[in-house]
Design a protein around this motif. Structure first.
Motif, mmCIF file in Angstrom:
data_model
loop_
_atom_site.group_PDB
_atom_site.id
_atom_site.type_symbol
_atom_site.label_atom_id
_atom_site.label_comp_id
_atom_site.label_asym_id
_atom_site.label_seq_id
_atom_site.Cartn_x
_atom_site.Cartn_y
_atom_site.Cartn_z
ATOM 1 N N SER A 262 0.829 -1.210 0.000
ATOM 2 C CA SER A 262 0.000 0.000 0.000
ATOM 3 C C SER A 262 0.863 1.260 0.000
ATOM 4 O O SER A 262 1.725 1.433 0.874
ATOM 5 C CB SER A 262 -0.912 -0.004 1.227
ATOM 6 N N LEU A 263 0.614 2.144 -0.971
ATOM 7 C CA LEU A 263 1.387 3.383 -1.053
ATOM 8 C C LEU A 263 1.073 4.310 0.114
ATOM 9 O O LEU A 263 1.940 5.062 0.567
ATOM 10 C CB LEU A 263 1.109 4.087 -2.384
ATOM 11 N N SER A 264 -0.155 4.250 0.617
ATOM 12 C CA SER A 264 -0.493 5.083 1.781
ATOM 13 C C SER A 264 0.279 4.605 3.005
ATOM 14 O O SER A 264 0.734 5.419 3.824
ATOM 15 C CB SER A 264 -1.999 5.050 2.044
ATOM 16 N N LEU A 265 0.476 3.279 3.123
ATOM 17 C CA LEU A 265 1.277 2.744 4.223
ATOM 18 C C LEU A 265 2.735 3.180 4.064
ATOM 19 O O LEU A 265 3.379 3.583 5.047
ATOM 20 C CB LEU A 265 1.182 1.218 4.251
ATOM 21 N N VAL A 266 3.247 3.112 2.848
ATOM 22 C CA VAL A 266 4.624 3.528 2.595
ATOM 23 C C VAL A 266 4.827 4.987 2.984
ATOM 24 O O VAL A 266 5.829 5.347 3.631
ATOM 25 C CB VAL A 266 4.989 3.299 1.107
ATOM 26 N N GLU A 267 3.888 5.856 2.601
ATOM 27 C CA GLU A 267 4.012 7.277 2.942
ATOM 28 C C GLU A 267 3.921 7.493 4.449
ATOM 29 O O GLU A 267 4.606 8.370 5.001
ATOM 30 C CB GLU A 267 2.928 8.086 2.220
ATOM 31 N N LYS A 268 3.088 6.700 5.125
ATOM 32 C CA LYS A 268 2.979 6.801 6.587
ATOM 33 C C LYS A 268 4.306 6.413 7.253
ATOM 34 O O LYS A 268 4.772 7.092 8.185
ATOM 35 C CB LYS A 268 1.850 5.883 7.074
ATOM 36 N N VAL A 269 4.928 5.343 6.772
ATOM 37 C CA VAL A 269 6.219 4.916 7.314
ATOM 38 C C VAL A 269 7.259 6.014 7.119
ATOM 39 O O VAL A 269 8.022 6.350 8.046
ATOM 40 C CB VAL A 269 6.676 3.601 6.648
ATOM 41 N N LYS A 270 7.314 6.587 5.931
ATOM 42 C CA LYS A 270 8.269 7.668 5.666
ATOM 43 C C LYS A 270 8.061 8.831 6.634
ATOM 44 O O LYS A 270 9.023 9.372 7.215
ATOM 45 C CB LYS A 270 8.103 8.172 4.227
ATOM 46 N N SER A 271 6.815 9.230 6.807
ATOM 47 C CA SER A 271 6.500 10.378 7.666
ATOM 48 C C SER A 271 6.921 10.131 9.112
ATOM 49 O O SER A 271 7.518 11.005 9.766
ATOM 50 C CB SER A 271 5.001 10.673 7.578
ATOM 51 N N GLU A 272 6.628 8.920 9.622
ATOM 52 C CA GLU A 272 6.926 8.633 11.025
ATOM 53 C C GLU A 272 8.426 8.459 11.268
ATOM 54 O O GLU A 272 8.930 8.781 12.352
ATOM 55 C CB GLU A 272 6.159 7.390 11.480
ATOM 56 N N ILE A 273 9.144 7.962 10.268
ATOM 57 C CA ILE A 273 10.600 7.843 10.415
ATOM 58 C C ILE A 273 11.239 9.226 10.481
ATOM 59 O O ILE A 273 12.143 9.481 11.302
ATOM 60 C CB ILE A 273 11.187 7.011 9.251
ATOM 61 N N LYS A 274 10.786 10.135 9.626
ATOM 62 C CA LYS A 274 11.301 11.507 9.687
ATOM 63 C C LYS A 274 11.020 12.119 11.055
ATOM 64 O O LYS A 274 11.879 12.797 11.644
ATOM 65 C CB LYS A 274 10.653 12.357 8.595
ATOM 66 N N ALA A 275 9.817 11.856 11.585
ATOM 67 C CA ALA A 275 9.455 12.406 12.895
ATOM 68 C C ALA A 275 10.355 11.843 13.994
ATOM 69 O O ALA A 275 10.726 12.558 14.940
ATOM 70 C CB ALA A 275 7.985 12.107 13.200
ATOM 71 N N PHE A 276 10.753 10.559 13.858
ATOM 72 C CA PHE A 276 11.616 9.960 14.879
ATOM 73 C C PHE A 276 12.962 10.684 14.935
ATOM 74 O O PHE A 276 13.467 11.003 16.021
ATOM 75 C CB PHE A 276 11.819 8.471 14.596
ATOM 76 N N PHE A 277 13.566 10.931 13.781
ATOM 77 C CA PHE A 277 14.877 11.578 13.798
ATOM 78 C C PHE A 277 14.794 13.060 14.165
ATOM 79 O O PHE A 277 15.819 13.674 14.487
ATOM 80 C CB PHE A 277 15.570 11.382 12.443
ATOM 81 N N ASP A 278 13.601 13.618 14.136
ATOM 82 C CA ASP A 278 13.411 14.997 14.597
ATOM 83 C C ASP A 278 13.235 15.093 16.116
ATOM 84 O O ASP A 278 13.193 16.198 16.676
ATOM 85 C CB ASP A 278 12.189 15.622 13.908
ATOM 86 N N LEU A 279 13.108 13.920 16.783
ATOM 87 C CA LEU A 279 12.944 13.928 18.236
ATOM 88 C C LEU A 279 14.163 14.532 18.921
ATOM 89 O O LEU A 279 15.287 14.449 18.399
ATOM 90 C CB LEU A 279 12.748 12.497 18.753
ATOM 91 N N PRO A 280 13.983 15.111 20.109
ATOM 92 C CA PRO A 280 15.132 15.593 20.886
ATOM 93 C C PRO A 280 16.072 14.428 21.213
ATOM 94 O O PRO A 280 15.654 13.281 21.306
ATOM 95 C CB PRO A 280 14.494 16.163 22.163
ATOM 96 N N MET A 281 17.345 14.721 21.393
ATOM 97 C CA MET A 281 18.337 13.697 21.657
ATOM 98 C C MET A 281 17.991 12.908 22.911
ATOM 99 O O MET A 281 18.248 11.696 22.988
ATOM 100 C CB MET A 281 19.723 14.330 21.797
ATOM 101 N N GLU A 282 17.376 13.578 23.889
ATOM 102 C CA GLU A 282 17.020 12.874 25.129
ATOM 103 C C GLU A 282 16.037 11.735 24.854
ATOM 104 O O GLU A 282 16.097 10.677 25.480
ATOM 105 C CB GLU A 282 16.402 13.836 26.150
ATOM 106 N N GLU A 283 15.112 11.953 23.893
ATOM 107 C CA GLU A 283 14.132 10.919 23.555
ATOM 108 C C GLU A 283 14.797 9.776 22.787
ATOM 109 O O GLU A 283 14.515 8.597 23.033
ATOM 110 C CB GLU A 283 12.995 11.518 22.720
ATOM 111 N N LYS A 284 15.697 10.142 21.851
ATOM 112 C CA LYS A 284 16.349 9.095 21.053
ATOM 113 C C LYS A 284 17.286 8.246 21.912
ATOM 114 O O LYS A 284 17.478 7.048 21.643
ATOM 115 C CB LYS A 284 17.115 9.722 19.880
ATOM 116 N N LYS A 285 17.868 8.837 22.968
ATOM 117 C CA LYS A 285 18.782 8.086 23.834
ATOM 118 C C LYS A 285 18.082 6.940 24.570
ATOM 119 O O LYS A 285 18.733 6.004 25.029
ATOM 120 C CB LYS A 285 19.443 9.023 24.839
ATOM 121 N N LYS A 286 16.756 7.007 24.675
ATOM 122 C CA LYS A 286 16.008 5.919 25.317
ATOM 123 C C LYS A 286 16.144 4.613 24.525
ATOM 124 O O LYS A 286 15.885 3.538 25.057
ATOM 125 C CB LYS A 286 14.538 6.297 25.440
ATOM 126 N N PHE A 287 16.521 4.763 23.253
ATOM 127 C CA PHE A 287 16.652 3.582 22.389
ATOM 128 C C PHE A 287 18.122 3.265 22.084
ATOM 129 O O PHE A 287 18.420 2.479 21.197
ATOM 130 C CB PHE A 287 15.893 3.821 21.073
#
Length: 753
Positions: free
Chosen positions: A481-506
């Motif tokens: 599904s192309l809508s699923l693909v676009e959703k994955v792209k959007s959420e991945i971009k949002a993850f890398f935009d998180l503050p470093m403190e949030e990313k350090k949890k992972f």
């Protein structure tokens, strides 16, 4: 005010001394630079004579059709002919002969005014001399462009003796008329359109070469004009005296031509061989010299016009391609019949197949043993039909480890099986490696026509070739599904935009490759990649780390949950198609991958101020079976190594980039290749991607699929436990394909340890 046409440049030749002046010295031995060691003796085919064509019969009267057939046959079989009743004014010929003889009798002081310049071949001198060490021909020549007038060397033309200049003016026009008649008749015989001949030759370029071959004290040691074919479309030769010297190569013998009284000798040039698509032959010829008498001749060369594009005539190509298609279909259908294939299956594969043509020219090579005309290879198509245009051999096929030369039969075509047909026949028919070698003295020409599946035929064959030849391909219409693909792209971009403190949890934990950070870092001294990654196991769900996938932002977690399920379906579909293309049992794939491991690596490559000094991801091959990459941003960066060069991959819209991993190279016993690739970075822009990896299940072992192994194709890799395999891979620095080589059988390893 009209502008003066710019002077056209057609090449140059190294300036050489006058042979005519040299011959006046009454030498008993010729200088070393004219001596040809090992020169072929003038073998003569008894009774052979070039065909004679009567131009008047060709263009009028009841004999037109039969004379046209004679012309057509002469150009096919000989490439040389003599023409009589040609219509060129007799008194003009006699005057022209007399003035050319007088030109060569000019004192040397007068000839020097007409000598070649360093930037042109026109004038007195020679042609095709490219170095001071080159062996020279025993002749002098005077060359000039005659038509159309704008390309003439005006200064040279004006310096000619006035009588000769006026006669050349008349002669070149009559020769143009004769050339046009012959070319139009050749076009008619070839069934070319009238406008094709007109467009090519109506304003064709014409040049003349006046030849003087002085007597030679050692004629068996030298040559008047080296063996060659003419580069033009049509050459018309006028013999000025009775001394013979022209020889043509026919059936590997040099055949002398005895000029008929008041006749012209006409020959096909390379351009006409190209225009006729090899139907007419540009034949090798030479001039020998005489110990007692001089020989004089004038060759007039007629070429296509300077604005035309050279290539086979369209209607000839159309007719040839249709006939080759018909032949290919006959052969393919008979092969299908022998294989007991369903007729509809054959029709679906080939009825609208793609056909391509490759025209090959292999020039003579001074060191043929040091090079190759065409590297060893098999053809990627279904069927190849080769047409040999001249008699020079060169094609060789590998049979039982030996290169076997093929001697083409007269009027025969050489046919070979391609990779696609080997796939369709499941290996019953073989796509054999072949090559082309070159010759030190002779050129070779051939035309290969490739017939392949139609572009809408099943995925298997095209997929097989991509995996075999590249190890990488892009997949469109994948049904994710192309809508699923676009959703994955959007959420991945949002993850890398998180503050470093949030990313350090992972963040990665000590001794664990999963999490946020980098992989394959094994020492404090190791050079690092210019990238951040989030790496985790996604399937089977029981192997997910509690602090990673379950703790992702809910929108990203839900998107990746659906995405991992869709990509597993897609990966299995691809793997089964590969198995079918290879003739593997579906069970081989099912056991390894149905409950296999799925991992995701989400990559972030930030802008870099010095991109040429770093690497986003070091060159490596993937350890897995299959990798499916989704490009999240539009910035390119992925490069693959092909034939020693790094080739950038430009992702297609809505496509996945898929590549073979080391595990699948092992399973296919090396038929499919795990290709080295890397990621480069950009000075101004970030790049984001997500790679999904599919591997064999952890609680088993793997090696080459048993269904692919035969006594002739033994295992290239040893079997290894999947868990041990990944433990070894992940504990090393990421360097090229070094890890798979540790599993390769060699140096006495029998594959059982």
């Amino acid at each position: 005010m009209e502008s003066t046409p710019a002077k056209m440049y057609f090449g140059k030749s190294v300036l050489v001394p006058s042979v005519q002046e040299l011959a006046k010295q009454n030498l008993t031995n010729i200088p070393a630079r004219y001596v040809r060691q090992g020169q072929e003796s003038p073998a003569v085919s008894a009774g052979s004579a070039v065909p004679v064509i009567d131009i008047q019969k060709l263009i009028s009267g009841d004999s037109m059709d039969s004379e046209l057939q004679k012309l057509h046959s002469a150009c096919q079989q000989w490439g040389f002919l003599q023409v009589i009743n040609h219509g060129v004014t007799p008194w003009l010929l006699e005057d022209f002969k007399r003035e050319v003889v007088e030109l060569f009798r000019l004192p040397m002081e007068e000839k020097k005014k007409l000598w070649q310049q360093e930037d042109s071949f026109e004038g007195f001198g020679h042609i095709f001399v490219v170095s001071e060490e080159q062996k020279l021909d025993w002749s002098d020549m005077f060359g000039l462009w005659t038509l159309p007038p704008p390309i003439r060397n005006v200064d040279l033309f004006q310096k000619l003796p006035s009588k000769l200049r006026d006669i050349i003016e008349a002669y070149c026009k009559e020769i143009k008329s004769l050339a046009t008649i012959i070319l139009c008749q050749l076009g008619k015989a070839l069934k070319m359109e009238d406008n094709e001949i007109r467009d090519l030759f109506s304003d064709g370029m014409q040049s003349m070469r006046m030849n003087y071959y002085p007597p030679c004290p050692e004629p068996d040691k030298t040559i008047g004009l080296s063996p060659h074919s003419d580069a033009d479309a049509l050459t018309i030769l006028l013999q000025l005296n009775d001394t013979e010297g022209l020889q043509v190569r026919k059936d590997d013998a040099w055949v002398p031509i005895k000029p008929l009284p008041n006749a012209f000798i006409v020959n096909i040039g390379d351009m006409m061989e190209i225009v006729s698509n090899g139907v007419y032959r540009s034949i090798e010829h030479r001039a020998i010299v005489n110990s007692n008498g001089e020989r004089l001749s004038v060759a007039t060369f007629y070429n296509i016009n300077v604005e035309a594009e050279l290539g086979p005539a369209q209607n000839i190509m159309e007719a040839y391609s249709k006939e080759i298609k018909s032949l290919a279909m006959i052969i393919l259908c008979q092969l299908g019949k022998a294989l007991r294939m369903d007729e509809k299956e054959m029709e679906g594969l080939y009825s609208d197949g793609v056909q391509s043509i490759r025209m090959n020219y292999y020039p003579p090579c001074p060191e043929p043993y040091k090079t190759i005309g065409f590297s060893p290879h098999s053809d990627a198509d279904a069927l190849t039909v080769l047409f040999q245009l001249n008699e020079t051999e060169g094609l060789q096929v590998r049979k039982d480890g030996i290169w076997v030369p093929i001697k083409p039969l007269p009027n025969a075509l050489i046919v070979n099986i391609g990779d696609m047909m080997e796939i369709v026949s499941n290996g019953v028919y073989r796509s054999i490696e072949h090559r082309a070698i070159v010759n030190s003295d002779k050129e070779r020409l051939s035309v290969a026509t490739f017939y392949t599946f139609n572009l809408e035929s099943e995925l298997g064959p095209k997929l097989h070739l991509a995996c075999k030849d590249w190890g990488f391909f892009q997949l469109v219409n994948h049904e994710v599904s192309l809508s699923l693909v676009e959703k994955v792209k959007s959420e991945i971009k949002a993850f890398f935009d998180l503050p470093m403190e949030e990313k350090k949890k992972f963040e990665q934990q000590e001794g664990d490759s999963e999490g946020y950070g980098q992989a394959f870092v094994v020492s404090e001294e190791q050079k690092l990649d210019w990238a951040d990654i989030l790496y985790m196991i996604t399937l089977p769900t029981i192997l997910r780390k509690p602090h990673l996938f379950p703790m992702l932002p809910i929108a990203l977690r839900n998107a990746l949950e659906q995405y991992s399920a869709e990509l597993k379906k897609l990966a299995m579909k691809i793997l089964y198609k590969m198995a079918n293309a290879l003739g593997m049992q579906d069970e081989d794939i099912n056991i390894l991958f149905e409950e296999g491991l799925q991992m995701m690596r989400i990559n972030y490559y930030p802008p870099c101020p010095e991109p040429e000094l770093v690497m986003g991801l070091c060159p490596h091959s993937d350890s897995v079976g299959l990798t499916i990459l989704l490009q999240v941003s539009e910035v390119e960066g992925l490069q693959i190594k092909k034939n020693g060069a790094w080739i950038p991959v430009t992702p297609l819209p809505d496509a996945f980039v898929v590549n073979i991993g080391d595990s699948l190279e092992i399973v296919t016993n090396g038929i499919y290749k795990s290709i080295e690739h890397r990621a480069v970075v950009n000075e101004d822009k970030e790049r984001i991607s997500i790679a999904t990896f599919f591997s064999p299940k952890l609680d088993g072992d793997f090696g080459p699929a048993p269904s692919l192994l035969t006594p002739q194709c033994p295992a290239q890799f040893r079997r290894i436990g999947v868990a041990d395999y990944f433990k070894g891979f992940l504990s090393r620095e990421l360097v090229g394909k070094s890890y798979i080589d540790t599993i390769r059988i060699g140096n006495g390893d029998d594959g059982n340890n």
